[in-house]
Scaffold this active site. Structure first.
Site, PDB file in Angstrom:
ATOM      1  N   LYS A  22       0.831  -1.211   0.000  1.00  0.00           N
ATOM      2  CA  LYS A  22       0.000   0.000   0.000  1.00  0.00           C
ATOM      3  C   LYS A  22       0.861   1.253   0.000  1.00  0.00           C
ATOM      4  O   LYS A  22       0.645   2.168  -0.787  1.00  0.00           O
ATOM      5  CB  LYS A  22      -0.911  -0.012   1.224  1.00  0.00           C
ATOM      6  CG  LYS A  22      -1.528   1.322   1.533  1.00  0.00           C
ATOM      7  CD  LYS A  22      -2.156   1.313   2.913  1.00  0.00           C
ATOM      8  CE  LYS A  22      -2.464   2.683   3.443  1.00  0.00           C
ATOM      9  NZ  LYS A  22      -1.295   3.459   3.874  1.00  0.00           N
ATOM     10  N   ASN A  23       1.822   1.318   0.904  1.00  0.00           N
ATOM     11  CA  ASN A  23       2.570   2.568   1.049  1.00  0.00           C
ATOM     12  C   ASN A  23       3.492   2.848  -0.139  1.00  0.00           C
ATOM     13  O   ASN A  23       3.841   4.003  -0.383  1.00  0.00           O
ATOM     14  CB  ASN A  23       3.361   2.575   2.366  1.00  0.00           C
ATOM     15  CG  ASN A  23       2.448   2.799   3.559  1.00  0.00           C
ATOM     16  OD1 ASN A  23       1.292   3.180   3.403  1.00  0.00           O
ATOM     17  ND2 ASN A  23       2.947   2.543   4.758  1.00  0.00           N
ATOM     18  N   CYS A 117      -5.663  12.207  10.850  1.00  0.00           N
ATOM     19  CA  CYS A 117      -5.755  10.772  10.864  1.00  0.00           C
ATOM     20  C   CYS A 117      -5.703  10.473  12.331  1.00  0.00           C
ATOM     21  O   CYS A 117      -5.449  11.372  13.128  1.00  0.00           O
ATOM     22  CB  CYS A 117      -4.599  10.231  10.084  1.00  0.00           C
ATOM     23  SG  CYS A 117      -4.074   8.691  10.602  1.00  0.00           S
ATOM     24  N   ARG A 122       0.340  15.100  12.604  1.00  0.00           N
ATOM     25  CA  ARG A 122       1.155  14.600  11.493  1.00  0.00           C
ATOM     26  C   ARG A 122       1.678  15.793  10.699  1.00  0.00           C
ATOM     27  O   ARG A 122       1.161  16.128   9.642  1.00  0.00           O
ATOM     28  CB  ARG A 122       0.339  13.636  10.626  1.00  0.00           C
ATOM     29  CG  ARG A 122      -0.070  12.392  11.400  1.00  0.00           C
ATOM     30  CD  ARG A 122      -0.731  11.343  10.553  1.00  0.00           C
ATOM     31  NE  ARG A 122       0.208  10.548   9.799  1.00  0.00           N
ATOM     32  CZ  ARG A 122      -0.107   9.415   9.185  1.00  0.00           C
ATOM     33  NH1 ARG A 122      -1.325   8.954   9.243  1.00  0.00           N
ATOM     34  NH2 ARG A 122       0.790   8.749   8.503  1.00  0.00           N
ATOM     35  N   ASP A 306       3.751   0.442  12.216  1.00  0.00           N
ATOM     36  CA  ASP A 306       2.541  -0.081  11.576  1.00  0.00           C
ATOM     37  C   ASP A 306       2.250  -1.540  11.944  1.00  0.00           C
ATOM     38  O   ASP A 306       1.236  -2.101  11.517  1.00  0.00           O
ATOM     39  CB  ASP A 306       2.631   0.075  10.049  1.00  0.00           C
ATOM     40  CG  ASP A 306       2.469   1.530   9.614  1.00  0.00           C
ATOM     41  OD1 ASP A 306       2.182   2.387  10.462  1.00  0.00           O
ATOM     42  OD2 ASP A 306       2.629   1.808   8.405  1.00  0.00           O
ATOM     43  N   ILE A 328       6.977   6.805  17.263  1.00  0.00           N
ATOM     44  CA  ILE A 328       6.682   7.538  16.023  1.00  0.00           C
ATOM     45  C   ILE A 328       5.379   8.347  16.140  1.00  0.00           C
ATOM     46  O   ILE A 328       5.352   9.534  15.833  1.00  0.00           O
ATOM     47  CB  ILE A 328       6.559   6.567  14.812  1.00  0.00           C
ATOM     48  CG1 ILE A 328       7.716   5.555  14.786  1.00  0.00           C
ATOM     49  CG2 ILE A 328       6.438   7.348  13.501  1.00  0.00           C
ATOM     50  CD1 ILE A 328       9.040   6.033  14.287  1.00  0.00           C
ATOM     51  N   ARG A 398      -9.179   0.555   3.509  1.00  0.00           N
ATOM     52  CA  ARG A 398      -8.222   1.476   2.894  1.00  0.00           C
ATOM     53  C   ARG A 398      -6.916   0.764   2.558  1.00  0.00           C
ATOM     54  O   ARG A 398      -6.235   1.134   1.607  1.00  0.00           O
ATOM     55  CB  ARG A 398      -7.869   2.598   3.885  1.00  0.00           C
ATOM     56  CG  ARG A 398      -8.816   3.752   3.934  1.00  0.00           C
ATOM     57  CD  ARG A 398      -8.257   4.817   4.858  1.00  0.00           C
ATOM     58  NE  ARG A 398      -6.829   4.952   4.618  1.00  0.00           N
ATOM     59  CZ  ARG A 398      -5.885   5.012   5.577  1.00  0.00           C
ATOM     60  NH1 ARG A 398      -6.212   4.967   6.838  1.00  0.00           N
ATOM     61  NH2 ARG A 398      -4.620   5.125   5.259  1.00  0.00           N
TER      62      ARG A 398
HETATM   63  C1  UD1 Z   1       4.509   6.734   6.647  1.00  0.00           C
HETATM   64  C2  UD1 Z   1       3.512   5.630   6.411  1.00  0.00           C
HETATM   65  C3  UD1 Z   1       2.813   5.252   7.727  1.00  0.00           C
HETATM   66  C4  UD1 Z   1       3.851   4.907   8.791  1.00  0.00           C
HETATM   67  C5  UD1 Z   1       4.893   6.003   8.909  1.00  0.00           C
HETATM   68  C6  UD1 Z   1       6.050   5.632   9.829  1.00  0.00           C
HETATM   69  C7  UD1 Z   1       2.841   6.071   4.145  1.00  0.00           C
HETATM   70  C8  UD1 Z   1       1.762   6.542   3.224  1.00  0.00           C
HETATM   71  N1  UD1 Z   1       2.537   6.098   5.452  1.00  0.00           N
HETATM   72  O1  UD1 Z   1       3.768   7.862   7.123  1.00  0.00           O
HETATM   73  O2  UD1 Z   1       1.991   4.130   7.478  1.00  0.00           O
HETATM   74  O3  UD1 Z   1       3.217   4.764  10.047  1.00  0.00           O
HETATM   75  O4  UD1 Z   1       5.462   6.312   7.619  1.00  0.00           O
HETATM   76  O5  UD1 Z   1       6.672   4.467   9.380  1.00  0.00           O
HETATM   77  O6  UD1 Z   1       3.886   5.644   3.728  1.00  0.00           O
HETATM   78  N2  UD1 Z   1       7.358  14.183  11.000  1.00  0.00           N
HETATM   79  C9  UD1 Z   1       7.618  15.511  11.273  1.00  0.00           C
HETATM   80  N3  UD1 Z   1       7.628  16.390  10.227  1.00  0.00           N
HETATM   81  C10 UD1 Z   1       7.396  16.005   8.943  1.00  0.00           C
HETATM   82  C11 UD1 Z   1       7.112  14.650   8.683  1.00  0.00           C
HETATM   83  C12 UD1 Z   1       7.093  13.765   9.745  1.00  0.00           C
HETATM   84  O7  UD1 Z   1       7.858  15.889  12.418  1.00  0.00           O
HETATM   85  O8  UD1 Z   1       7.417  16.861   8.045  1.00  0.00           O
HETATM   86  C13 UD1 Z   1       7.341  13.206  12.126  1.00  0.00           C
HETATM   87  C14 UD1 Z   1       5.964  12.567  12.330  1.00  0.00           C
HETATM   88  O9  UD1 Z   1       5.165  13.336  13.201  1.00  0.00           O
HETATM   89  C15 UD1 Z   1       6.337  11.212  12.916  1.00  0.00           C
HETATM   90  C16 UD1 Z   1       7.686  10.889  12.241  1.00  0.00           C
HETATM   91  O10 UD1 Z   1       8.173  12.129  11.746  1.00  0.00           O
HETATM   92  O11 UD1 Z   1       6.560  11.330  14.300  1.00  0.00           O
HETATM   93  C17 UD1 Z   1       7.619   9.892  11.108  1.00  0.00           C
HETATM   94  O12 UD1 Z   1       6.646  10.327  10.159  1.00  0.00           O
HETATM   95  P1  UD1 Z   1       6.740   9.925   8.617  1.00  0.00           P
HETATM   96  O13 UD1 Z   1       7.812   8.889   8.430  1.00  0.00           O
HETATM   97  O14 UD1 Z   1       6.805  11.160   7.818  1.00  0.00           O
HETATM   98  O15 UD1 Z   1       5.339   9.245   8.393  1.00  0.00           O
HETATM   99  P2  UD1 Z   1       4.429   9.302   7.107  1.00  0.00           P
HETATM  100  O16 UD1 Z   1       5.281   9.421   5.882  1.00  0.00           O
HETATM  101  O17 UD1 Z   1       3.326  10.290   7.289  1.00  0.00           O
END
Ligand code: UD1
Length: 421
Positions: A22-23, A117, A122, A306, A328, A398
């Site tokens: 999915k991701n 979410c 996020r 996850d 996370i 989803r």
């Molecule tokens: C992706 C996955 C999600 C998974 C997550 C962590 C997809 C579509 N989703 O989510 O299923 O749970 O990785 O493995 O691939 N953060 C910031 N600033 C940013 C971006 C992130 O502070 O600009 C923080 C977030 O709050 C979180 C951490 O970084 O604590 C990791 O987030 P991130 O790896 O970005 O998660 P997603 O890409 O949203």
């Protein structure tokens, strides 16, 4: 209203075939926008997030033809808009990839701020930092994010947080940029490698994906006219591994990349489950009560957040006191409220939960609070005594293809039932 009805205490037996990730899929579909032509993507999971993303592309002028349930041909020759449907994108987290892809392709993008979410805050500050470093002006207002650039210039970007989404998004924005972009402290998840492999197949020049330094040398165009097959879903495979352990079953998981599952396999072995990894499949079995363990979720190759709710079910039933530290997402323990309704003894506060293992779980009506929480409740229902009813299935649909069908083939007593409102 639909619900899943599960009659539990069934040890899972047999074989399951894992779908495409999915991701990876929700990143590769927007990544096609960088191709001024046609490409074919195979092994897509047949899930609602993928369908929704393809519909968003149609809105932007893409021609999307499904050849099978898992294979799509996307023609992006005539992209007519860089403004994504704002309402839809606001509700759909992975829509953030449209910013990087449209910025790369059109040098401008407008997308609804990918919203809430159930996992807590996020932020996308690291995505924005990356776009700005490449030379884009980014404005966030009235629920929308707008990015514009005359030219995108490669540079070195030091990430403050290891972020899957920001790493992929900066890759997307820099593939057609001038010069070389270096992403330092990049995330290393398997789907980052998959998106890089897809883009390279189409003519990009990305090196280092899967390590913490990624180098993207800008190219003039991506050629397309190629076919790409999405990597198997590591999280779906992990979900079935943990279901086998929780149910004291014995299953073969086919079409998975065992290397991606080493961390989960190590934890399963630590608590007393058995694993036999063989090429592209895994046998997972468990014939006795599992033991306690401590877990901290971490970016890849650490234990994936996850799979945290799914292993939480196993630890609820394990002998002794286990502790999970979720590093996370701040609100990833909502499933513990539901598990408590089934007899689990869990105390969750902030990012830590303590699991006092119980001998049995008992069926109860419960609600899927998010995608992986939903998967965890299915596992709990299969392992529990009696009948479990799971509501709020939209979260599960989803991200898991035919989940009840796959569990039924493994012997689970699980039905999707339409309930009168
Ligand atoms: C992706 C996955 C999600 C998974 C997550 C962590 C997809 C579509 N989703 O989510 O299923 O749970 O990785 O493995 O691939 N953060 C910031 N600033 C940013 C971006 C992130 O502070 O600009 C923080 C977030 O709050 C979180 C951490 O970084 O604590 C990791 O987030 P991130 O790896 O970005 O998660 P997603 O890409 O949203």
């Amino acid at each position: 209203m639909e619900k899943l009805v599960i009659t539990g205490k069934t040890p899972l037996k047999g074989e399951v075939i894992i779908s495409g990730a999915k991701n990876a899929a929700v990143a590769i579909i927007p990544a096609t926008l960088l191709i001024n032509g046609v490409c074919t993507i195979d092994n897509l999971p047949n899930i609602s997030d993928v369908k929704l993303y393809c519909d968003i592309l149609k809105d932007l002028g893409s021609k999307v033809d499904w050849i099978t349930d898992h294979k799509v041909v996307i023609d992006n020759t005539n992209i007519t808009s860089s403004v994504a449907p704002l309402e839809v994108t606001r509700k759909f987290r992975a829509s953030y990839y449209l910013i990087g892809a449209l910025l790369g392709r059109c040098k401008e993008a407008q997308v609804g701020i990918p919203g809430g979410c159930n996992l807590g805050a996020r932020p996308i500050d690291q995505h924005i930092k990356g776009f700005e470093a490449l030379g884009a002006e980014v404005e966030v207002s009235q629920g929308n994010i707008t990015a514009k650039a005359n030219v995108l210039n490669g540079t070195t970007i030091y990430m403050d947080v290891v972020s899957v989404g920001a790493t992929i998004n900066i890759m997307l924005a820099s593939v057609l940029a001038e010069g070389t972009t270096v992403i330092e402290s990049a995330a290393k998840e398997p789907h980052i490698v998959d998106v890089a492999n897809f883009l390279n197949t189409m003519g990009a020049d990305i090196r280092g994906a899967g390590t913490d330094v990624i180098k993207v040398k800008g190219v003039k165009e991506l050629k397309g006219n190629a076919e790409y097959s999405v990597v198997p879903d590591q999280i779906e495979a992990g979900t079935f591994m943990l279901a086998a352990v929780a149910s004291k079953g014995d299953i073969i998981i086919k079409n998975c990349i065992t290397k991606h599952l080493e961390c989960v396999a190590a934890k399963i072995t630590e608590i007393g489950g058995k694993i036999d990894a063989n090429g592209d499949h895994l046998r997972v079995w468990c014939d006795k009560r599992t033991k306690k363990a401590n877990i901290k979720t971490l970016p890849y190759p650490g234990f994936p957040t996850d799979l945290q709710p799914q292993i939480g079910v196993v630890l609820s039933l394990s002998k002794g006191t286990s502790i999970i530290n979720e590093s996370i997402w701040e609100s990833r323990f909502q499933y513990t409220d539901e598990l408590r309704k089934m007899g689990a003894n869990i105390t969750a506060q902030g990012k830590t939960a303590v699991f006092e293992g119980v001998d049995e779980l008992y069926g109860a009506p419960v609600s899927a609070t998010d995608l992986r929480a939903g998967a965890a409740l299915i596992i709990a229902g299969i392992a529990a005594n009696g009948t479990t009813e799971i509501y709020n299935l939209k979260h599960i649909d989803r991200g898991y293809e035919n989940i009840e069908e796959k569990f039924r083939k493994l012997g689970a007593k699980i039905e999707r039932v339409q309930e009168e409102e």
